[in-house]
Design a protein around this motif. Sequence first.
Motif, short mmCIF file in Angstrom:
data_model
loop_
_atom_site.label_atom_id
_atom_site.label_comp_id
_atom_site.label_asym_id
_atom_site.label_seq_id
_atom_site.Cartn_x
_atom_site.Cartn_y
_atom_site.Cartn_z
N ASN A 90 0.82 -1.21 0.00
CA ASN A 90 0.00 0.00 0.00
C ASN A 90 0.86 1.27 0.00
OD1 ASN A 90 -2.54 1.51 0.29
ND2 ASN A 90 -1.69 2.06 2.29
N ARG A 91 2.05 1.18 0.59
CA ARG A 91 2.91 2.35 0.75
C ARG A 91 4.35 1.96 0.40
NH1 ARG A 91 3.74 7.06 4.12
NH2 ARG A 91 5.84 7.08 4.96
N LEU B 126 1.64 6.28 -2.14
CA LEU B 126 0.61 5.31 -1.75
C LEU B 126 -0.05 4.73 -2.99
CD1 LEU B 126 -1.18 7.36 1.07
CD2 LEU B 126 0.70 5.71 1.32
N ARG B 127 -0.56 3.53 -2.85
CA ARG B 127 -1.29 2.90 -3.95
C ARG B 127 -2.39 3.85 -4.44
NH1 ARG B 127 -1.79 -2.15 -6.06
NH2 ARG B 127 -0.38 -3.03 -4.50
N SER B 128 -3.10 4.49 -3.50
CA SER B 128 -4.22 5.39 -3.87
C SER B 128 -3.74 6.64 -4.62
CB SER B 128 -5.01 5.77 -2.62
OG SER B 128 -4.17 6.47 -1.70
N ASP B 129 -2.47 6.99 -4.51
CA ASP B 129 -1.93 8.14 -5.25
C ASP B 129 -1.92 7.87 -6.75
OD1 ASP B 129 -1.40 9.43 -2.84
OD2 ASP B 129 0.71 8.84 -2.82
N ILE C 17 -4.12 5.90 -8.46
CA ILE C 17 -5.43 5.51 -9.03
C ILE C 17 -6.14 6.73 -9.58
CG2 ILE C 17 -7.68 4.51 -8.48
CD1 ILE C 17 -6.25 2.80 -6.38
#
Length: 175
Positions: A123-124, A170-173, A175
């Motif tokens: 995730n990070r 981060l993974r969310s960065d 997407i």
Amino acid sequence: MEGTIETQRLRLRKMTTADSEEVFNNWTSSENVARYLTWEAHTLVEVTKEYLAFEEEHRKEGWGIVLKETNQLMGTITVIDDKVKTKTKTIGYVLGEQFWNQGYMSEALSKVIEYLFEITDVNRIEAEHDVSNPSSGRVMAKSGMTFEGILRQAGYNNQGIVDVAFYSVLRSDLI
């Protein structure tokens, strides 16, 4: 880690003890390269061979950085810590000084970040550098990592106790 990772100019591959002399000549023997690192410059190729033997046996996620054009090993990039509970991987890297300031490490780090997000559940991804070595921070920023802050006197390297700058992605960065 299986196989190699390719970029436009680079091939990232597992290193072996057979690479000892080239690794020694290109970066582990350099005082300038070791300046902000936690290990001292190697004075004997045998020290580099021992280091590579350890890496070969213990590091699953570590790559030698090869310049495709010349097939020359010029550095390494490695997952130096894997925090399973927080799904965090810490990256460390080193590059021979004759290859500095040509965008090679940013290219390698960007590809390793992409690779780790693709093939693991991380995730990070984080990295840190001595604040006296801002070039390393520029590599992190160019690779899409976000500056998080400075921890005062939180690191130790060949300069002694140092302030450390932290970066992450981060993974969310992505997407």
